[in-house]
Each structure stands twice: as structure tokens, then as C-alpha cells.
Scaffold this active site. Sequence first.
Site, PDB file in Angstrom:
ATOM      1  CG  HIS A 106      -2.015  -1.056   1.102  1.00 37.38           C
ATOM      2  ND1 HIS A 106      -2.769  -1.457   2.160  1.00 37.38           N
ATOM      3  CD2 HIS A 106      -2.437  -1.808   0.053  1.00 37.38           C
ATOM      4  CE1 HIS A 106      -3.604  -2.416   1.780  1.00 37.38           C
ATOM      5  NE2 HIS A 106      -3.430  -2.647   0.512  1.00 37.38           N
ATOM      6  CB  SER A 174      -9.256  -5.752  11.159  1.00 39.11           C
ATOM      7  OG  SER A 174      -9.199  -4.936   9.988  1.00 39.11           O
TER       8      SER A 174
HETATM    9  C1  BV8 Z   1      -8.373  -2.364  -5.173  1.00 36.32           C
HETATM   10  C2  BV8 Z   1      -2.973   3.044   2.458  1.00 36.32           C
HETATM   11  C3  BV8 Z   1      -8.539  -2.901  -7.483  1.00 36.32           C
HETATM   12  C4  BV8 Z   1      -3.547   4.332   2.869  1.00 36.32           C
HETATM   13  C5  BV8 Z   1      -4.814   1.454   2.462  1.00 36.32           C
HETATM   14  C6  BV8 Z   1     -13.695  -7.009  -2.385  1.00 36.32           C
HETATM   15  C7  BV8 Z   1     -14.727  -6.922  -1.496  1.00 36.32           C
HETATM   16  C8  BV8 Z   1     -15.066  -5.653  -0.943  1.00 36.32           C
HETATM   17  C9  BV8 Z   1     -14.372  -4.481  -1.264  1.00 36.32           C
HETATM   18  C10 BV8 Z   1     -13.351  -4.579  -2.152  1.00 36.32           C
HETATM   19  C11 BV8 Z   1     -13.023  -5.830  -2.725  1.00 36.32           C
HETATM   20  N1  BV8 Z   1     -11.980  -5.611  -3.556  1.00 36.32           N
HETATM   21  C12 BV8 Z   1     -11.654  -4.279  -3.541  1.00 36.32           C
HETATM   22  C13 BV8 Z   1     -12.477  -3.632  -2.679  1.00 36.32           C
HETATM   23  C14 BV8 Z   1     -12.446  -2.205  -2.379  1.00 36.32           C
HETATM   24  C15 BV8 Z   1     -11.415  -1.844  -1.307  1.00 36.32           C
HETATM   25  C16 BV8 Z   1     -11.753  -2.492  -0.007  1.00 36.32           C
HETATM   26  O1  BV8 Z   1     -11.218  -3.513   0.370  1.00 36.32           O
HETATM   27  N2  BV8 Z   1     -12.661  -1.816   0.701  1.00 36.32           N
HETATM   28  C17 BV8 Z   1     -13.015  -2.307   2.060  1.00 36.32           C
HETATM   29  C18 BV8 Z   1     -13.067  -1.114   2.988  1.00 36.32           C
HETATM   30  C19 BV8 Z   1     -14.297  -3.063   2.022  1.00 36.32           C
HETATM   31  N3  BV8 Z   1     -10.065  -2.206  -1.721  1.00 36.32           N
HETATM   32  C20 BV8 Z   1      -9.388  -1.331  -2.516  1.00 36.32           C
HETATM   33  O2  BV8 Z   1      -9.842  -0.284  -2.927  1.00 36.32           O
HETATM   34  C21 BV8 Z   1      -7.975  -1.752  -2.888  1.00 36.32           C
HETATM   35  N4  BV8 Z   1      -7.751  -1.578  -4.286  1.00 36.32           N
HETATM   36  O3  BV8 Z   1      -9.173  -3.215  -4.834  1.00 36.32           O
HETATM   37  O4  BV8 Z   1      -7.943  -2.132  -6.468  1.00 36.32           O
HETATM   38  C22 BV8 Z   1      -7.929  -4.275  -7.574  1.00 36.32           C
HETATM   39  C23 BV8 Z   1      -6.959  -4.761  -6.739  1.00 36.32           C
HETATM   40  C24 BV8 Z   1      -6.446  -6.056  -6.920  1.00 36.32           C
HETATM   41  C25 BV8 Z   1      -6.898  -6.848  -7.853  1.00 36.32           C
HETATM   42  C26 BV8 Z   1      -7.864  -6.312  -8.680  1.00 36.32           C
HETATM   43  C27 BV8 Z   1      -8.376  -5.029  -8.532  1.00 36.32           C
HETATM   44  C28 BV8 Z   1      -6.930  -0.827  -2.243  1.00 36.32           C
HETATM   45  C29 BV8 Z   1      -6.953  -0.932  -0.783  1.00 36.32           C
HETATM   46  C30 BV8 Z   1      -5.763  -0.162  -0.167  1.00 36.32           C
HETATM   47  C31 BV8 Z   1      -6.207   1.136   0.445  1.00 36.32           C
HETATM   48  N5  BV8 Z   1      -5.099   1.754   1.210  1.00 36.32           N
HETATM   49  N6  BV8 Z   1      -3.722   1.972   3.103  1.00 36.32           N
HETATM   50  C32 BV8 Z   1      -3.289   4.657   4.328  1.00 36.32           C
HETATM   51  O5  BV8 Z   1      -2.661   3.909   5.057  1.00 36.32           O
HETATM   52  O6  BV8 Z   1      -3.732   5.731   4.698  1.00 36.32           O
HETATM   53  S1  BV8 Z   1      -5.802   0.326   3.314  1.00 36.32           S
HETATM   54  C33 BV8 Z   1      -5.435   0.556   5.017  1.00 36.32           C
HETATM   55  O7  BV8 Z   1      -6.556   0.070   5.702  1.00 36.32           O
HETATM   56  C34 BV8 Z   1      -4.263  -0.247   5.531  1.00 36.32           C
HETATM   57  O8  BV8 Z   1      -3.171  -0.275   4.651  1.00 36.32           O
HETATM   58  C35 BV8 Z   1      -4.889  -1.626   5.730  1.00 36.32           C
HETATM   59  O9  BV8 Z   1      -4.921  -2.338   4.514  1.00 36.32           O
HETATM   60  C36 BV8 Z   1      -6.303  -1.264   6.137  1.00 36.32           C
HETATM   61  C37 BV8 Z   1      -6.410  -1.242   7.632  1.00 36.32           C
HETATM   62  O10 BV8 Z   1      -6.461  -2.550   8.048  1.00 36.32           O
HETATM   63  P1  BV8 Z   1      -5.488  -3.091   9.217  1.00 36.32           P
HETATM   64  O11 BV8 Z   1      -4.071  -2.771   8.904  1.00 36.32           O
HETATM   65  O12 BV8 Z   1      -5.882  -4.488   9.422  1.00 36.32           O
HETATM   66  O13 BV8 Z   1      -5.888  -2.159  10.472  1.00 36.32           O
HETATM   67  P2  BV8 Z   1      -7.224  -2.235  11.370  1.00 36.32           P
HETATM   68  O14 BV8 Z   1      -7.202  -1.045  12.240  1.00 36.32           O
HETATM   69  O15 BV8 Z   1      -8.430  -2.500  10.521  1.00 36.32           O
HETATM   70  O16 BV8 Z   1      -7.016  -3.558  12.258  1.00 36.32           O
HETATM   71  C38 BV8 Z   1      -5.941  -3.628  13.156  1.00 36.32           C
HETATM   72  C39 BV8 Z   1      -5.921  -5.057  13.691  1.00 36.32           C
HETATM   73  O17 BV8 Z   1      -4.807  -5.180  14.565  1.00 36.32           O
HETATM   74  C40 BV8 Z   1      -7.181  -5.417  14.481  1.00 36.32           C
HETATM   75  O18 BV8 Z   1      -7.610  -6.734  14.115  1.00 36.32           O
HETATM   76  C41 BV8 Z   1      -6.708  -5.406  15.941  1.00 36.32           C
HETATM   77  O19 BV8 Z   1      -7.339  -6.401  16.709  1.00 36.32           O
HETATM   78  C42 BV8 Z   1      -5.234  -5.753  15.782  1.00 36.32           C
HETATM   79  N7  BV8 Z   1      -4.388  -5.180  16.840  1.00 36.32           N
HETATM   80  C43 BV8 Z   1      -4.523  -3.970  17.457  1.00 36.32           C
HETATM   81  N8  BV8 Z   1      -3.529  -3.804  18.372  1.00 36.32           N
HETATM   82  C44 BV8 Z   1      -2.756  -4.944  18.314  1.00 36.32           C
HETATM   83  C45 BV8 Z   1      -3.294  -5.811  17.315  1.00 36.32           C
HETATM   84  N9  BV8 Z   1      -2.776  -7.012  17.007  1.00 36.32           N
HETATM   85  C46 BV8 Z   1      -1.659  -7.385  17.725  1.00 36.32           C
HETATM   86  N10 BV8 Z   1      -1.073  -6.596  18.691  1.00 36.32           N
HETATM   87  C47 BV8 Z   1      -1.596  -5.392  19.012  1.00 36.32           C
HETATM   88  N11 BV8 Z   1      -1.022  -4.642  19.956  1.00 36.32           N
END
Ligand code: BV8
Length: 230
Positions: A106, A174
Site C-alpha cells: 500500500h 483485521s
Molecule cells: C483495489 C494506504 C482494485 C492508505 C490502504 C472485495 C470486497 C469488498 C471491497 C473490495 C473488494 N476488492 C476491492 C475492494 C475495495 C477496497 C476495499 O477492500 N474496501 C473495504 C473497505 C471493504 N479495496 C481497494 O480499494 C484496494 N484496491 O481493490 O484495487 C484491484 C486490486 C487487486 C486486484 C484487482 C483489482 C486498495 C486498498 C488499499 C487502500 N489503502 N492503506 C493509508 O494507510 O492511509 S488500506 C489501510 O486500511 C491499511 O493499509 C490496511 O490495509 C487497512 C487497515 O487494516 P489493518 O491494517 O488491518 O488495520 P485495522 O485497524 O483495521 O485492524 C488492526 C488489527 O490489529 C485489528 O484486528 C486489531 O485487533 C489488531 N491489533 C490492534 N492492536 C494490536 C493488534 N494485534 C496485535 N497486537 C496489538 N497490539
Amino acid sequence: MARIVILTGAGISAESGIRTFRASDGLWEEHRIEDVATPEGFARNPALVHRFYNQRRAAATAAEPNAAHRALARLEAAGAHQVLIVTQNVDDLHERAGSQNLIHMHGTLNGALCAACGHRWSAPAEMNKTQFCPACGKPATRPDIVWFGEMPYRMEEIWTALRAADLFVSIGTSGNVYPAAGFVADAMHAGVPTLELNLEPSQGTRMFDEARHGPATQVVPAWVDEMLCA
Ligand code: BV8
């Protein structure tokens, strides 16, 4: 030599003081994804987006790698396994912990990208829309970050490594954002054993062969010690 592909997310950097996205004090509590992490949001209000990433760049610079980052670097350095880290994180804590074989799918906070000609260069601490591209001279500087709706980087390499792996491990994510959230299913379909290390069960936790829940700074070093003794 076992080939291990490790996916990391915001959770691995949480104990370094880097905010995650979906937690109660997460980034998405204060900012609408549409405003700060989409090309449309950047076109609408580049100053808002630059402010968002300048703050995160400063936070990442002030942070230090933690025991989980260091343990993964130790696993790679031991040389007993072929380790590839695929991170969703845009901070540079894996590199600063010593990890070498790393893909920022990313993008990175330390990168600048010209939206006009595609040229890349090291990001200034404070980025703004008036800065000119050192290659084409146009004022089209943006963070070298993959926004929603944009194709993540080096996907062919990632999928090839995933299908050829002997083990897939998911740490601190997540499982909400695709295509990263689909890697466990891709690994499963390729017959690759899978392990989740996370604070709590992720969206896809049922698809993992094994899951260990707890803070990354505890569960990751314990798993690495096991791998290095095995
Ligand atoms: C795309 C950069 C075309 C920016 C980011 C299929 C189904 C549904 C939707 C889609 C799909 N395919 C595509 C989509 C659309 C979309 C998507 O997924 N939308 C979601 C919201 C439904 N995806 C896209 O648009 C992607 N592009 O699909 O292009 C394509 C691609 C491939 C093949 C063909 C076509 C682009 C997505 C990238 C966007 N950019 N980041 C920035 O950082 O500002 S995403 C960003 O959010 C992060 O990089 C990461 O990916 C995501 C956040 O997730 P996590 O890192 O998991 O963080 P989160 O807070 O959610 O969770 C933290 C976890 O850690 C928790 O579980 C918690 O319990 C745990 N935790 C907390 N503390 C601790 C811990 N674990 C251990 N120890 C601790 N102390």
C-alpha cells in the site's frame, strides 16, 4: 528451507504508538476514508490529504520498531527460512527493525509520487500541493500511497510467493481490506498452511488453520522462538 510469507497490518505497529484504523481511537474515527484515502478526495482537497499524511509521517518518524518487528527481522536474519514480509503498513518500522525482504503493498509515507508523470522520489517531511516534480516540473506531488480504488503494488509477485509458500502468517490485521484480506483464502486454495497472530479474532479468523491471540510484542517473538528452535 521453508518459504514463509508474512502479511502485517496496523496491529503490529500499535505498540510503537502508531494508531490503527478501526480501533475506538482509530484513524477512521476522525477522518472519512473518502476524504483522505481516495484519489477523488485528493482531487477535491489536496491540502487536507497532505495534512493527514504529514501528521502520520511525523508520527512514524517519532516511533520506534517494537519486539514484534525485531522478532521478524531476527527470523529473516537467522537464514533458516526464506521470509517475505508483505505489509499493508505505510510506516518504515519493518525496515528500521532490519527486515530486508519486504513489500509495501500500500505504499510508504517516505515516498513522493508525481501524479502527472509517475516519477518517484523521497518524500519531504512536509508535503504540499505547490511542490514541483523534480522530473517533469509539474506541481502534481502526492504521497506514494495506494488509496482505495487503486491497485496495490507488486500484486503478481505477492500472489506468486503466496502460492509457492510453505506457510502463510497474518499479523495485526483485521481482514477488512481487499485484496490483502483475501490472501488467507488464496493460501488455503493453494494448500498452504495458515496462522493468524492478532490481538483478537479477525474477520477471516475461521479460515486459518491456527490462530493465536494476544499483543504482537508477545505472540510474535514467542512464535519466532519456536520457529528458530524447530
Ligand atoms: C483495489 C494506504 C482494485 C492508505 C490502504 C472485495 C470486497 C469488498 C471491497 C473490495 C473488494 N476488492 C476491492 C475492494 C475495495 C477496497 C476495499 O477492500 N474496501 C473495504 C473497505 C471493504 N479495496 C481497494 O480499494 C484496494 N484496491 O481493490 O484495487 C484491484 C486490486 C487487486 C486486484 C484487482 C483489482 C486498495 C486498498 C488499499 C487502500 N489503502 N492503506 C493509508 O494507510 O492511509 S488500506 C489501510 O486500511 C491499511 O493499509 C490496511 O490495509 C487497512 C487497515 O487494516 P489493518 O491494517 O488491518 O488495520 P485495522 O485497524 O483495521 O485492524 C488492526 C488489527 O490489529 C485489528 O484486528 C486489531 O485487533 C489488531 N491489533 C490492534 N492492536 C494490536 C493488534 N494485534 C496485535 N497486537 C496489538 N497490539
